[in-house]
Design a protein around this motif. Sequence first.
Motif, PDB file in Angstrom:
ATOM      1  N   TYR A 150       0.832  -1.203   0.000  1.00  0.00           N
ATOM      2  CA  TYR A 150       0.000   0.000   0.000  1.00  0.00           C
ATOM      3  C   TYR A 150       0.872   1.261   0.000  1.00  0.00           C
ATOM      4  N   GLU A 151       0.360   2.288  -0.693  1.00  0.00           N
ATOM      5  CA  GLU A 151       1.075   3.572  -0.726  1.00  0.00           C
ATOM      6  C   GLU A 151       0.713   4.447   0.476  1.00  0.00           C
ATOM      7  N   TYR A 152      -0.470   4.212   1.025  1.00  0.00           N
ATOM      8  CA  TYR A 152      -0.953   4.979   2.187  1.00  0.00           C
ATOM      9  C   TYR A 152      -1.445   3.999   3.251  1.00  0.00           C
ATOM     10  N   TYR A 153      -1.278   4.381   4.512  1.00  0.00           N
ATOM     11  CA  TYR A 153      -1.879   3.639   5.624  1.00  0.00           C
ATOM     12  C   TYR A 153      -2.651   4.615   6.510  1.00  0.00           C
ATOM     13  N   ILE A 154      -3.894   4.269   6.798  1.00  0.00           N
ATOM     14  CA  ILE A 154      -4.684   5.023   7.766  1.00  0.00           C
ATOM     15  C   ILE A 154      -4.650   4.210   9.057  1.00  0.00           C
ATOM     16  N   LEU A 155      -4.096   4.794  10.114  1.00  0.00           N
ATOM     17  CA  LEU A 155      -3.811   4.052  11.345  1.00  0.00           C
ATOM     18  C   LEU A 155      -4.593   4.601  12.539  1.00  0.00           C
ATOM     19  N   GLU A 156      -5.342   3.731  13.191  1.00  0.00           N
ATOM     20  CA  GLU A 156      -5.944   4.091  14.477  1.00  0.00           C
ATOM     21  C   GLU A 156      -4.923   3.764  15.565  1.00  0.00           C
ATOM     22  N   ILE A 157      -4.566   4.749  16.368  1.00  0.00           N
ATOM     23  CA  ILE A 157      -3.463   4.587  17.319  1.00  0.00           C
ATOM     24  C   ILE A 157      -3.937   4.849  18.750  1.00  0.00           C
ATOM     25  N   SER A 158      -3.652   3.914  19.635  1.00  0.00           N
ATOM     26  CA  SER A 158      -4.005   4.083  21.047  1.00  0.00           C
ATOM     27  C   SER A 158      -2.827   4.689  21.812  1.00  0.00           C
ATOM     28  N   SER A 159      -3.106   5.162  23.020  1.00  0.00           N
ATOM     29  CA  SER A 159      -2.028   5.704  23.866  1.00  0.00           C
ATOM     30  C   SER A 159      -1.005   4.609  24.184  1.00  0.00           C
ATOM     31  N   PHE A 160      -1.476   3.352  24.353  1.00  0.00           N
ATOM     32  CA  PHE A 160      -0.556   2.256  24.677  1.00  0.00           C
ATOM     33  C   PHE A 160       0.446   2.020  23.546  1.00  0.00           C
ATOM     34  N   GLN A 161      -0.018   2.186  22.307  1.00  0.00           N
ATOM     35  CA  GLN A 161       0.900   2.032  21.169  1.00  0.00           C
ATOM     36  C   GLN A 161       1.893   3.195  21.113  1.00  0.00           C
ATOM     37  N   LEU A 162       1.421   4.388  21.466  1.00  0.00           N
ATOM     38  CA  LEU A 162       2.289   5.572  21.437  1.00  0.00           C
ATOM     39  C   LEU A 162       3.313   5.566  22.566  1.00  0.00           C
ATOM     40  N   ASP A 163       3.010   4.865  23.661  1.00  0.00           N
ATOM     41  CA  ASP A 163       3.945   4.797  24.785  1.00  0.00           C
ATOM     42  C   ASP A 163       5.313   4.265  24.359  1.00  0.00           C
ATOM     43  N   ASN A 164       5.291   3.373  23.389  1.00  0.00           N
ATOM     44  CA  ASN A 164       6.544   2.702  22.991  1.00  0.00           C
ATOM     45  C   ASN A 164       6.965   3.029  21.572  1.00  0.00           C
ATOM     46  N   ILE A 165       6.877   4.326  21.215  1.00  0.00           N
ATOM     47  CA  ILE A 165       7.427   4.753  19.922  1.00  0.00           C
ATOM     48  C   ILE A 165       8.728   5.500  20.164  1.00  0.00           C
ATOM     49  N   GLN A 166       9.602   5.451  19.151  1.00  0.00           N
ATOM     50  CA  GLN A 166      10.849   6.207  19.184  1.00  0.00           C
ATOM     51  C   GLN A 166      10.940   7.134  17.956  1.00  0.00           C
ATOM     52  N   ASN A 167      10.757   6.576  16.753  1.00  0.00           N
ATOM     53  CA  ASN A 167      10.923   7.351  15.511  1.00  0.00           C
ATOM     54  C   ASN A 167       9.635   7.471  14.695  1.00  0.00           C
TER      55      ASN A 167
END
Length: 445
Positions: A150-167
Motif C-alpha cells: 500500500y502507498e498509504y496507511y490510515i492508522l488508528e493509534i491508542s495511547s498504549f501504542q504511542l507509549d513505545n514509539i521512538q521514531n
Amino acid sequence: MKRLVILGGGESGIGAAILGKKQNFDVFLSDKGIIKKEYKDILLDKKILFEEQQHTDEKILNADWIIKSPGIPKKAPIIKKIQEKGITISSEIEFASRYTSSILIAITGSNGKTTTTSLTYEIFKKAGFNVGLAGNIGKSFAWQVAEENYEYYILEISSFQLDNIQNFKPHIAMVLNLSPDHLDQYDYNYQNYINSKFKITKNQDEKDYFIYNLDDEITQKWLQNNHTKAHLLPFSLKEKVEKGAYSDQKNIYITTNTEDALKMKIEDLALIGKHNVANSMAAGIAGKISKIKNEFIKQSLADFEAVEHRLEFVLKINGINFINDSKATNVNSVYYALESMKSPVIWIVGGTDKGNDYSELIPFVKQKVKAIVCLGLDNEKIINTFQDIIPNIAETHSMKDAVNASYLYGKKGDTVLLSPACASFDLFKNYEDRGIQFKEEVRKL
C-alpha cells in the motif's frame, strides 16, 4: 543476526513476528496466555519459535530489541526486568513504520478514533488511493507492511501504542479529543495519559500536518506549552477558522488552501451527533491535505455506515429502539452517546471501572435517562452516583438479564442504549464480545 523478541501472540504480535522474519531477525515470540490456534498455525508454518502460558526470562532478556503488545501492562514483572537490562521496547507500529516508505495518517484521541479512522479510509478508498487500514483496527500494520504494497496507511493509534514509539512519524497526525481514560495504566495521573497521546506529533516536521480539536481545552493547553513543527489545522464546532474546518450549525466548511473550499450540509452527513460532525470534519481535512476532490469527500461523508459497536442501531421491538454502543468504554464516550439521544433512554452501564468520574454525566442523565440497568460484577459506584436522580435502577450480572430488564422498563418511543462507560473484562472477553452478546439477546426478545 539480531534477536527480536515479541511479547504477545495476538494480531499485532503475529504481524510483528512475520515482518521480523522477513527482515532477517532471529525471532522469538512469548505469550503469557494461550495463543489462538489460527495464529499458532501461522507461527509453525513460518518456522517462528514461540512459547505460550509463560514468559521465560532467559529466552526474553537476551533480546536486542523487544516488540511489546499494547495489551501488556507497563507494570508487568517481565517489562520491569527488560527495562532494568536497558533493552529497547517498541510497539508494533514503531517497528512496522521503520520498514515502509508509505505515507502514514495516524489518528488518536479518547473517543471517535475507530469512526474517524474508518471514515478517513473510506474517503481515500473512494478516491481510488492504494490504501491500507491498520493500527488498532483491521489487520496488523506490521503484517501488512510485510505482505502488502500500500502507498498509504490510515492508522488508528491508542495511547498504549504511542507509549513505545521512538521514531514513528506520520505525515498527517490527528488528536480528536482528550478525556480521562485508562488512568489505571497511567498511575492515575491524567497528565501522563495526555503526554502519551501527543507523542503522535513529536517526530513530525515542517512537511507534515497536525489536525486538532480547537474546542478541546486540554489540546489548547498542550499547544500553548509545547511545540510541534507540523502545520496546524484545527477543526471547531464553535469558532470560524481560516484553514482547517468549522461548522455554523447548518453546514461544515473545510479548507486547506485559498481555493476550492468544501461546503456540506450537516443534515447530509451519514453520522448523527455533534461529536460525529467533528469526526467528519477531521477526516475531511485529511482528504483535502491529500488533494482528494470535494465530490469524493462529500460522497464518503454522506454514505458512511456506522462502525459496529459504536452507536449501532440493532432493532426496533414494539416501538423500542435498541442501540449497541459497547465500544463506549469511558465516561466521555457515554457523554457523546447520551448527547445524541432524542428519546427517553434506558441506559445499560457498567463493567470494569477504569477510575471513572460519572458526575459529568449527571445533567444528561437527569434530562434523558428514565432507568439504569447495571451490568457488571461491581456496580456500587454507579448506584451511589445516580440513585438519588434515577428511581429505577436494576442490577444484573449477565447480558441476558440486562436486556430483559431494560425491555421491561421500556415502552413505545423509548431507546435502550448499551453504553457501558467501562471495560468489559469482568463478564466478557472484550467490548466486541459484549456488543455481539447484546445483539444476540435483543434478537431473542
